[in-house]
Enzyme design. Sequence first.
Site, PDB file in Angstrom:
ATOM      1  N   ASP A 170      16.767 -12.068  -2.772  1.00 28.30           N
ATOM      2  CA  ASP A 170      18.096 -11.916  -3.366  1.00 28.30           C
ATOM      3  C   ASP A 170      18.722 -10.571  -3.007  1.00 28.30           C
ATOM      4  O   ASP A 170      19.946 -10.415  -3.034  1.00 28.30           O
ATOM      5  CB  ASP A 170      18.037 -12.084  -4.878  1.00 28.30           C
ATOM      6  CG  ASP A 170      17.875 -13.534  -5.318  1.00 28.30           C
ATOM      7  OD1 ASP A 170      17.971 -14.422  -4.455  1.00 28.30           O
ATOM      8  OD2 ASP A 170      17.644 -13.769  -6.523  1.00 28.30           O
TER       9      ASP A 170
ATOM     10  N   GLU B 179      -6.429 -11.552   7.316  1.00 29.29           N
ATOM     11  CA  GLU B 179      -7.116 -10.266   7.407  1.00 29.29           C
ATOM     12  C   GLU B 179      -8.555 -10.301   6.900  1.00 29.29           C
ATOM     13  O   GLU B 179      -9.087  -9.293   6.443  1.00 29.29           O
ATOM     14  CB  GLU B 179      -6.318  -9.174   6.703  1.00 29.29           C
ATOM     15  CG  GLU B 179      -5.621  -9.566   5.431  1.00 29.29           C
ATOM     16  CD  GLU B 179      -4.635  -8.506   4.958  1.00 29.29           C
ATOM     17  OE1 GLU B 179      -4.642  -7.378   5.465  1.00 29.29           O
ATOM     18  OE2 GLU B 179      -3.859  -8.825   4.045  1.00 29.29           O
TER      19      GLU B 179
ATOM     20  N   HIS C  86       0.812  -1.219   0.000  1.00 28.33           N
ATOM     21  CA  HIS C  86       0.000   0.000   0.000  1.00 28.33           C
ATOM     22  C   HIS C  86       0.845   1.269   0.000  1.00 28.33           C
ATOM     23  O   HIS C  86       0.343   2.346   0.310  1.00 28.33           O
ATOM     24  CB  HIS C  86      -0.939   0.008   1.202  1.00 28.33           C
ATOM     25  CG  HIS C  86      -2.071  -0.966   1.086  1.00 28.33           C
ATOM     26  ND1 HIS C  86      -3.012  -0.903   0.086  1.00 28.33           N
ATOM     27  CD2 HIS C  86      -2.407  -2.045   1.856  1.00 28.33           C
ATOM     28  CE1 HIS C  86      -3.882  -1.887   0.233  1.00 28.33           C
ATOM     29  NE2 HIS C  86      -3.541  -2.601   1.294  1.00 28.33           N
TER      30      HIS C  86
ATOM     31  N   ARG D  89       6.988  -6.128   3.368  1.00 29.12           N
ATOM     32  CA  ARG D  89       5.672  -6.622   2.964  1.00 29.12           C
ATOM     33  C   ARG D  89       5.594  -6.533   1.447  1.00 29.12           C
ATOM     34  O   ARG D  89       5.603  -5.448   0.870  1.00 29.12           O
ATOM     35  CB  ARG D  89       4.534  -5.821   3.595  1.00 29.12           C
ATOM     36  CG  ARG D  89       3.167  -6.359   3.116  1.00 29.12           C
ATOM     37  CD  ARG D  89       1.993  -5.909   3.940  1.00 29.12           C
ATOM     38  NE  ARG D  89       1.627  -4.526   3.713  1.00 29.12           N
ATOM     39  CZ  ARG D  89       0.495  -3.974   4.171  1.00 29.12           C
ATOM     40  NH1 ARG D  89      -0.344  -4.698   4.897  1.00 29.12           N
ATOM     41  NH2 ARG D  89       0.232  -2.706   3.939  1.00 29.12           N
TER      42      ARG D  89
ATOM     43  N   ASP E  62      -8.332  -4.643   6.586  1.00 30.98           N
ATOM     44  CA  ASP E  62      -9.108  -5.526   5.729  1.00 30.98           C
ATOM     45  C   ASP E  62     -10.067  -6.391   6.535  1.00 30.98           C
ATOM     46  O   ASP E  62     -11.125  -6.782   6.036  1.00 30.98           O
ATOM     47  CB  ASP E  62      -8.182  -6.403   4.885  1.00 30.98           C
ATOM     48  CG  ASP E  62      -7.569  -5.629   3.732  1.00 30.98           C
ATOM     49  OD1 ASP E  62      -8.331  -5.105   2.906  1.00 30.98           O
ATOM     50  OD2 ASP E  62      -6.340  -5.534   3.665  1.00 30.98           O
TER      51      ASP E  62
END
Length: 253
Positions: A87, A151, A48, A73, A177
């Site tokens: 990586d 969520e 977000h 996230r 959510d």
Amino acid sequence: MKIKKNKFKEHISKKNKQIGIWSCLTNNTIAEIISVTGFDWSVIDMEHSPNDIQEVLTQLQVMEGYDTEPVVRVPWNEPIMVKRILDMGAQTILYPFVQNVEEAKVAVEATRYPPKGIRGIMSAARMNRYGHVENYYLEAEKEICVLIQCETKEAIKNIPEIAKVDGIDGIFIGPSDLSGSIGKIGQFEDQEVQDLIYEGLELATKAGKPAGILTGKKDYAKKYVEAGYTFVAINSDTNLFARSAENLLKEFK
């Protein structure tokens, strides 16, 4: 050279309280301030917030050497982005919107090399100090921490089964959510939303998994810590700046 130890993973596995913050401002100086301040963990948010690959990389580099664990996230539960983030040297991944066992298994597999998973193999990159880490491919799994967000009401009910998936290190409850999934979007203090938040904690605890949560309200953060949440993000950089600026301006206008 030895692989970097993931102290955050170690702490939450022992249910040691970890206090964190959400970082959305895509800024290296903010990442440094968070680290210098001494938060246990900080989410670099790609879902977000407008953090792109290069911005995540530079924030990981800035946070190197501090005790604050960067938790990335990812935008979604898909392996390509996860491969790139790993990586780049991230060791803790937070997956949004995991609903069931099948999706939890997909999340874990993206962080594991074959034959346990599907993570692509890169010979020299930041994750293994450009080839200097001994036995990286054998040791990486031990230090990678997989956190999944439950969520929705459905996901909360599925926590007992999700928690059984090998490789899941923590369950994160997403209040925003969650409120939307029951038709009460943004009503975080609603009793039904709070009941689901505590139900998620109870189910995760019974399953032997540490639980995490985010809140922008100090009183609720304290309640969640006291109730047994192991890793709690007590605010976001965006909210801290916006509310502080707002309150300061009110004193003069």
